[in-house]
Design a protein around this motif. Structure first.
Motif, short mmCIF file in Angstrom:
data_model
loop_
_atom_site.label_atom_id
_atom_site.label_comp_id
_atom_site.label_asym_id
_atom_site.label_seq_id
_atom_site.Cartn_x
_atom_site.Cartn_y
_atom_site.Cartn_z
N PHE A 223 -3.29 4.75 -9.36
CA PHE A 223 -4.65 5.25 -9.54
C PHE A 223 -4.98 5.60 -10.99
O PHE A 223 -6.15 5.64 -11.36
CB PHE A 223 -4.90 6.46 -8.63
N THR A 224 -3.98 5.82 -11.81
CA THR A 224 -4.25 6.12 -13.22
C THR A 224 -4.10 4.90 -14.11
O THR A 224 -4.86 4.73 -15.06
CB THR A 224 -3.32 7.24 -13.74
N GLU A 225 -3.12 4.03 -13.79
CA GLU A 225 -2.82 2.91 -14.67
C GLU A 225 -3.44 1.59 -14.23
O GLU A 225 -3.66 0.71 -15.07
CB GLU A 225 -1.29 2.74 -14.78
N VAL A 226 -3.68 1.43 -12.95
CA VAL A 226 -4.15 0.14 -12.45
C VAL A 226 -5.62 0.18 -12.05
O VAL A 226 -6.39 -0.74 -12.35
CB VAL A 226 -3.29 -0.33 -11.27
N LEU A 227 -6.01 1.26 -11.38
CA LEU A 227 -7.41 1.38 -10.94
C LEU A 227 -8.27 2.02 -12.02
O LEU A 227 -8.97 3.00 -11.78
CB LEU A 227 -7.49 2.20 -9.65
N ASP A 228 -8.21 1.45 -13.21
CA ASP A 228 -9.00 1.98 -14.32
C ASP A 228 -10.08 1.00 -14.75
O ASP A 228 -10.70 1.16 -15.80
CB ASP A 228 -8.10 2.31 -15.50
N GLY A 229 -10.30 -0.02 -13.93
CA GLY A 229 -11.30 -1.03 -14.24
C GLY A 229 -10.72 -2.30 -14.83
O GLY A 229 -11.43 -3.30 -14.97
N GLU B 1 -0.54 -4.88 -13.66
CA GLU B 1 0.56 -3.92 -13.78
C GLU B 1 1.52 -4.40 -14.88
O GLU B 1 2.33 -5.30 -14.66
CB GLU B 1 1.31 -3.79 -12.46
N LYS B 2 1.43 -3.80 -16.06
CA LYS B 2 2.29 -4.26 -17.16
C LYS B 2 3.76 -4.01 -16.86
O LYS B 2 4.62 -4.77 -17.32
CB LYS B 2 1.88 -3.60 -18.48
N GLU B 3 4.07 -2.98 -16.08
CA GLU B 3 5.46 -2.74 -15.68
C GLU B 3 5.97 -3.86 -14.78
O GLU B 3 7.12 -4.28 -14.89
CB GLU B 3 5.58 -1.38 -14.98
N ALA B 4 5.12 -4.34 -13.89
CA ALA B 4 5.51 -5.44 -13.01
C ALA B 4 5.74 -6.72 -13.81
O ALA B 4 6.58 -7.56 -13.44
CB ALA B 4 4.45 -5.67 -11.94
N ALA C 110 -1.45 -10.30 -7.16
CA ALA C 110 -2.54 -10.01 -6.22
C ALA C 110 -3.19 -8.67 -6.54
O ALA C 110 -2.52 -7.74 -6.99
CB ALA C 110 -2.00 -9.98 -4.79
N SER C 111 -4.49 -8.61 -6.34
CA SER C 111 -5.19 -7.33 -6.43
C SER C 111 -5.03 -6.58 -5.11
O SER C 111 -4.27 -7.00 -4.24
CB SER C 111 -6.68 -7.56 -6.76
N TYR D 191 -0.40 -17.31 -10.83
CA TYR D 191 -1.72 -17.24 -10.21
C TYR D 191 -2.16 -15.79 -10.06
O TYR D 191 -1.36 -14.94 -9.67
CB TYR D 191 -1.70 -17.91 -8.83
N GLU D 192 -3.42 -15.53 -10.39
CA GLU D 192 -4.01 -14.21 -10.17
C GLU D 192 -5.01 -14.34 -9.04
O GLU D 192 -6.02 -15.03 -9.17
CB GLU D 192 -4.70 -13.70 -11.44
N LEU D 193 -4.74 -13.64 -7.94
CA LEU D 193 -5.55 -13.79 -6.74
C LEU D 193 -6.53 -12.63 -6.59
O LEU D 193 -6.15 -11.47 -6.72
CB LEU D 193 -4.66 -13.86 -5.50
#
Length: 282
Positions: A234-240, A100-103, A122-123, A178-180
């Protein structure tokens, strides 16, 4: 830090209550919960409630509601982290969203403001299927969702909480991001199929476009501000972009991340997914 005072914001949420429980089990820290129902209460949208809650606190765990991606989040995080640091808080651990680039704007604010910090990205939580948005559809036996084909490394909230707890208690995690993730990729259709298989439930699954999904939620009278966030996710994050696996959980905890199947087996035993019992007419 001996006998440190730790504030858990969102202490009744999915990760917050787990972090609180772990801290009480494994440390001598004094743990305080920041929430609307707390005494004193804490409201993100009301800065007047902040000072009393952070008084005397050494370390803060931030889970921001509803999401760090909302437009007002950076200003709120800036105000809170500045106040906290000015009032003696020595470290802030921030729960952020992976991809999330906004986060990440909020992450940079914490990095530049806090005396010490750890970022935990976290994912998607596995517990979204049992404690959140997907529970009701699963119980109804019909799940319809957008981006159903996108692989996601679903992450167990217990693992997230364990990493956060480590970061709160140990200075060696200062300055780390950390990326979990979980240990493997599944799409939503596969995840629901796994729940159906282990519970023996018949659960229908339908893949929708994002527009169809938002329209369905609007029919269920989901508030517009929540629809904005769903649309963003769903448009910005769940794009793969998050369709990859890291080993950060193992790096921090010294063990493998919990697999989604193990999460489903454990959760099924609680009965949360049991089919609703029909009430017979008198």
């Amino acid at each position: 830090m001996e006998n440190q005072k730790i504030l858990v914001l969102g202490g009744n949420g999915k990760t917050g209550r787990r972090v609180t429980k772990l801290l009480k089990e494994i440390s001598n820290a004094e743990v305080y919960i920041g929430s609307r129902s707390g005494i004193p209460p804490f409201h993100w949208e009301n800065p007047e409630t902040w000072s009393e809650v952070i008084e005397g606190i050494d370390t803060v765990y931030i889970t921001f509601q509803p999401d760090l991606a909302i437009p007002s989040a950076p200003e709120t995080i800036q105000k809170f982290t500045t106040l906290a640091t000015q009032n003696g808080v020595q470290k802030i651990v921030l729960l952020s969203g992976r991809g999330e680039k906004e986060a990440q704007v909020c992450e940079e604010i914490v990095k530049s403001t806090a005396k010490n910090w750890t970022i935990v990205r976290a994912s998607w939580f596995s517990q979204n299927f049992s404690e959140s948005i997907f529970l009701e559809p699963i119980l109804a036996g019909y799940v319809a969702i957008a981006r159903a084909e996108t692989p996601e490394p679903f992450t167990d909230a217990d693992d997230i909480a364990a990493v956060v707890t480590e970061a709160l208690l140990n200075e060696k995690h200062n300055g780390k991001t950390y990326e979990l993730t979980g240990p493997r990729l599944l799409n939503f259709k596969q995840a629901i199929a796994e729940i159906a298989r282990i519970t023996g439930r018949q659960i229908q699954f339908q893949s929708l476009s994002v527009d169809e999904y938002i329209g369905m939620l609007r029919e269920y009278q989901v508030p517009e501000e929540e629809l904005w966030l769903v649309n963003y996710l769903f448009t910005e994050v769940l794009d793969g972009r998050n369709s990859s696996i890291t080993n950060d959980i193992e790096k921090v905890l010294g063990r493998k991340a919990k697999d989604f199947t193990d999460y489903v087996k454990e959760t099924a035993q609680t009965g949360i997914w049991d089919a609703p019992k029909l009430v017979e007419a008198p």
